[in-house]
Design a protein around this motif. Structure first.
Motif, PDB file in Angstrom:
ATOM      1  N   ALA A   1       1.075  -1.028   0.566  1.00 27.60           N
ATOM      2  CA  ALA A   1       0.082  -0.017  -0.205  1.00 27.60           C
ATOM      3  C   ALA A   1       0.965   1.023   0.234  1.00 27.60           C
ATOM      4  CB  ALA A   1      -0.663   0.270   1.237  1.00 27.60           C
ATOM      5  N   GLU A   2       0.376   2.453  -0.452  1.00 24.82           N
ATOM      6  CA  GLU A   2       1.121   3.554  -0.527  1.00 24.82           C
ATOM      7  C   GLU A   2       1.562   4.108   0.865  1.00 24.82           C
ATOM      8  OE1 GLU A   2       0.055   6.070  -3.483  1.00 24.82           O
ATOM      9  OE2 GLU A   2       0.194   4.547  -5.373  1.00 24.82           O
ATOM     10  N   ARG A   3      -0.211   4.800   2.083  1.00 21.77           N
ATOM     11  CA  ARG A   3       0.442   4.750   2.953  1.00 21.77           C
ATOM     12  C   ARG A   3      -0.194   3.554   4.291  1.00 21.77           C
ATOM     13  NH1 ARG A   3      -2.763   9.969   3.538  1.00 21.77           N
ATOM     14  NH2 ARG A   3      -3.328   9.614   5.663  1.00 21.77           N
ATOM     15  N   ALA A   4       0.252   3.685   5.240  1.00 23.01           N
ATOM     16  CA  ALA A   4      -0.084   3.375   6.333  1.00 23.01           C
ATOM     17  C   ALA A   4      -1.556   3.356   7.084  1.00 23.01           C
ATOM     18  CB  ALA A   4       0.145   3.172   7.943  1.00 23.01           C
ATOM     19  N   ASP A   5      -2.703   5.067   6.469  1.00 17.75           N
ATOM     20  CA  ASP A   5      -3.501   5.515   7.054  1.00 17.75           C
ATOM     21  C   ASP A   5      -4.477   4.318   6.192  1.00 17.75           C
ATOM     22  OD1 ASP A   5      -2.385   6.650   9.137  1.00 17.75           O
ATOM     23  OD2 ASP A   5      -2.787   9.147   7.297  1.00 17.75           O
ATOM     24  N   TYR A   6      -4.521   3.935   4.975  1.00 25.20           N
ATOM     25  CA  TYR A   6      -5.741   3.878   4.372  1.00 25.20           C
ATOM     26  C   TYR A   6      -4.883   2.519   3.162  1.00 25.20           C
ATOM     27  CZ  TYR A   6      -5.032   7.225   1.178  1.00 25.20           C
ATOM     28  OH  TYR A   6      -4.666   8.056  -0.605  1.00 25.20           O
ATOM     29  N   ALA A   7      -5.061   1.633   2.788  1.00 22.72           N
ATOM     30  CA  ALA A   7      -4.521   1.033   1.310  1.00 22.72           C
ATOM     31  C   ALA A   7      -5.021   1.890   0.046  1.00 22.72           C
ATOM     32  CB  ALA A   7      -5.484  -0.015   1.416  1.00 22.72           C
ATOM     33  N   ARG A   8      -4.347   2.017  -0.268  1.00 22.27           N
ATOM     34  CA  ARG A   8      -4.893   1.945  -1.914  1.00 22.27           C
ATOM     35  C   ARG A   8      -2.987   1.487  -2.692  1.00 22.27           C
ATOM     36  NH1 ARG A   8      -5.253   7.859  -2.909  1.00 22.27           N
ATOM     37  NH2 ARG A   8      -5.991   7.257  -5.307  1.00 22.27           N
ATOM     38  N   VAL A   9      -3.804  -0.064  -2.854  1.00 26.59           N
ATOM     39  CA  VAL A   9      -3.362  -0.814  -4.046  1.00 26.59           C
ATOM     40  C   VAL A   9      -3.843  -0.910  -5.140  1.00 26.59           C
ATOM     41  CG1 VAL A   9      -2.725  -2.267  -2.626  1.00 26.59           C
ATOM     42  CG2 VAL A   9      -5.064  -2.376  -2.830  1.00 26.59           C
TER      43      VAL A   9
ATOM     44  N   ALA B   1     -13.609   2.791  -5.401  1.00 27.99           N
ATOM     45  CA  ALA B   1     -13.819   2.547  -3.996  1.00 27.99           C
ATOM     46  C   ALA B   1     -13.981   1.579  -3.558  1.00 27.99           C
ATOM     47  CB  ALA B   1     -13.970   3.918  -2.994  1.00 27.99           C
ATOM     48  N   ILE B   2     -12.901   1.050  -2.803  1.00 26.45           N
ATOM     49  CA  ILE B   2     -14.250  -0.805  -2.043  1.00 26.45           C
ATOM     50  C   ILE B   2     -14.594  -0.936  -0.470  1.00 26.45           C
ATOM     51  CG2 ILE B   2     -13.952  -2.919  -1.845  1.00 26.45           C
ATOM     52  CD1 ILE B   2     -11.665  -3.095  -3.846  1.00 26.45           C
ATOM     53  N   VAL B   3     -15.917  -0.052  -0.810  1.00 29.03           N
ATOM     54  CA  VAL B   3     -16.113  -0.184   0.559  1.00 29.03           C
ATOM     55  C   VAL B   3     -16.125  -1.532   1.794  1.00 29.03           C
ATOM     56  CG1 VAL B   3     -18.239   1.206   2.410  1.00 29.03           C
ATOM     57  CG2 VAL B   3     -17.739   1.989  -0.327  1.00 29.03           C
ATOM     58  N   THR B   4     -14.799  -1.505   2.689  1.00 28.36           N
ATOM     59  CA  THR B   4     -15.045  -2.267   3.531  1.00 28.36           C
ATOM     60  C   THR B   4     -16.235  -2.181   4.886  1.00 28.36           C
ATOM     61  OG1 THR B   4     -13.321  -1.616   4.227  1.00 28.36           O
ATOM     62  CG2 THR B   4     -13.053  -3.080   2.695  1.00 28.36           C
TER      63      THR B   4
ATOM     64  N   GLY C   1     -10.538   8.393  15.805  1.00 30.36           N
ATOM     65  CA  GLY C   1     -10.901   6.944  15.154  1.00 30.36           C
ATOM     66  C   GLY C   1     -10.600   6.482  13.887  1.00 30.36           C
ATOM     67  N   GLU C   2     -11.384   5.509  13.693  1.00 36.44           N
ATOM     68  CA  GLU C   2     -11.419   5.414  11.696  1.00 36.44           C
ATOM     69  C   GLU C   2     -11.221   6.331  10.347  1.00 36.44           C
ATOM     70  OE1 GLU C   2     -12.819   1.575  11.127  1.00 36.44           O
ATOM     71  OE2 GLU C   2     -13.350   1.149  12.980  1.00 36.44           O
ATOM     72  N   GLY C   3     -11.381   5.648   9.819  1.00 30.69           N
ATOM     73  CA  GLY C   3     -11.100   6.772   8.561  1.00 30.69           C
ATOM     74  C   GLY C   3     -10.087   6.192   7.709  1.00 30.69           C
ATOM     75  N   ASN C   4     -10.555   7.545   6.032  1.00 28.33           N
ATOM     76  CA  ASN C   4      -9.825   6.614   5.441  1.00 28.33           C
ATOM     77  C   ASN C   4      -9.073   8.030   4.548  1.00 28.33           C
ATOM     78  OD1 ASN C   4     -11.494   9.107   3.673  1.00 28.33           O
ATOM     79  ND2 ASN C   4     -13.456   7.243   3.796  1.00 28.33           N
ATOM     80  N   GLU C   5      -9.204   8.002   3.609  1.00 28.88           N
ATOM     81  CA  GLU C   5      -7.957   9.307   2.407  1.00 28.88           C
ATOM     82  C   GLU C   5      -8.403  10.303   2.693  1.00 28.88           C
ATOM     83  OE1 GLU C   5     -10.448   7.025  -0.794  1.00 28.88           O
ATOM     84  OE2 GLU C   5      -9.344   6.646   1.091  1.00 28.88           O
ATOM     85  N   ASP C   6      -9.668  11.155   2.834  1.00 27.34           N
ATOM     86  CA  ASP C   6     -10.731  11.531   3.320  1.00 27.34           C
ATOM     87  C   ASP C   6     -10.631  12.138   4.311  1.00 27.34           C
ATOM     88  OD1 ASP C   6     -10.310  11.871  -0.108  1.00 27.34           O
ATOM     89  OD2 ASP C   6     -11.663  10.280  -0.548  1.00 27.34           O
ATOM     90  N   ARG C   7     -11.792  10.941   5.025  1.00 20.60           N
ATOM     91  CA  ARG C   7     -12.056  11.734   6.276  1.00 20.60           C
ATOM     92  C   ARG C   7     -11.634  11.229   7.869  1.00 20.60           C
ATOM     93  NH1 ARG C   7     -15.681  15.443   5.157  1.00 20.60           N
ATOM     94  NH2 ARG C   7     -17.050  14.817   7.598  1.00 20.60           N
ATOM     95  N   ILE C   8     -12.090  11.690   8.552  1.00 20.77           N
ATOM     96  CA  ILE C   8     -11.466  11.023   9.990  1.00 20.77           C
ATOM     97  C   ILE C   8     -12.934  10.399  10.802  1.00 20.77           C
ATOM     98  CG2 ILE C   8     -10.331  12.858  10.338  1.00 20.77           C
ATOM     99  CD1 ILE C   8      -8.998   9.038  11.287  1.00 20.77           C
ATOM    100  N   GLU C   9     -12.609  10.013  11.980  1.00 17.35           N
ATOM    101  CA  GLU C   9     -14.246  10.096  12.332  1.00 17.35           C
ATOM    102  C   GLU C   9     -13.429  10.607  13.756  1.00 17.35           C
ATOM    103  OE1 GLU C   9     -16.295   6.517  15.676  1.00 17.35           O
ATOM    104  OE2 GLU C   9     -14.753   5.805  14.751  1.00 17.35           O
ATOM    105  N   ILE C  10     -14.058  11.267  14.410  1.00 18.62           N
ATOM    106  CA  ILE C  10     -13.378  12.239  16.160  1.00 18.62           C
ATOM    107  C   ILE C  10     -14.218  11.602  16.594  1.00 18.62           C
ATOM    108  CG2 ILE C  10     -13.956  14.520  16.924  1.00 18.62           C
ATOM    109  CD1 ILE C  10     -11.719  14.444  14.501  1.00 18.62           C
ATOM    110  N   ARG C  11     -13.905  10.849  18.261  1.00 16.68           N
ATOM    111  CA  ARG C  11     -13.891   9.907  19.390  1.00 16.68           C
ATOM    112  C   ARG C  11     -14.679  10.932  20.428  1.00 16.68           C
ATOM    113  NH1 ARG C  11     -11.635   4.438  18.781  1.00 16.68           N
ATOM    114  NH2 ARG C  11     -12.335   4.203  16.712  1.00 16.68           N
ATOM    115  N   SER C  12     -13.685  12.345  20.263  1.00 14.97           N
ATOM    116  CA  SER C  12     -13.652  13.661  21.213  1.00 14.97           C
ATOM    117  C   SER C  12     -12.940  14.775  21.151  1.00 14.97           C
ATOM    118  CB  SER C  12     -13.663  12.905  22.834  1.00 14.97           C
ATOM    119  OG  SER C  12     -11.909  12.768  23.354  1.00 14.97           O
ATOM    120  N   GLY C  13     -13.402  15.509  21.373  1.00 17.14           N
ATOM    121  CA  GLY C  13     -12.752  17.195  20.855  1.00 17.14           C
ATOM    122  C   GLY C  13     -13.459  17.630  20.284  1.00 17.14           C
TER     123      GLY C  13
END
Length: 106
Positions: A9-17, A40-43, A83-95
């Protein structure tokens, strides 16, 4: 059917293969050779989570934070837990809360 998949993969935050896939449409016609497609493959689909654009998040000394518009229209720094995210968006668990306005990096 998947013919091959790139080894890394190109990045650790999400898999681009890169994958090579044989595709036949419903009429039995194959795609022409050497055509490419972005897909896009939605997992996983998360429901009822707060998410923001990934480029709104900064990191300093192992602390994730965003710049937001606070009271009286002032720009303030707010620490966030991600929290979890992808190449565009990230979950905010608190703050942050729904309706908070964050600034985006260029």
């Amino acid at each position: 059917r998947v013919v091959s998949v790139a080894p890394a993969a190109e990045r650790a935050d999400y898999a681009r293969v890169e994958a090579v896939v044989d595709v036949l449409d419903s009429n039995g016609f194959a795609l022409k050779p050497n055509l490419t497609v972005d897909a896009a493959i939605v997992t996983r689909h998360l429901k009822n989570v707060l998410s923001i654009p990934l480029r709104a998040v900064s990191r300093q000394r192992d602390q994730d934070f965003v710049w937001m518009i606070g009271g009286l229209g002032r720009v303030t720094r707010r620490n966030v837990q991600l929290g979890e995210g992808n190449e565009d968006r990230i979950e905010i668990r608190s703050g942050l809360g729904e309706g908070d306005v964050v600034l985006l990096a260029r």
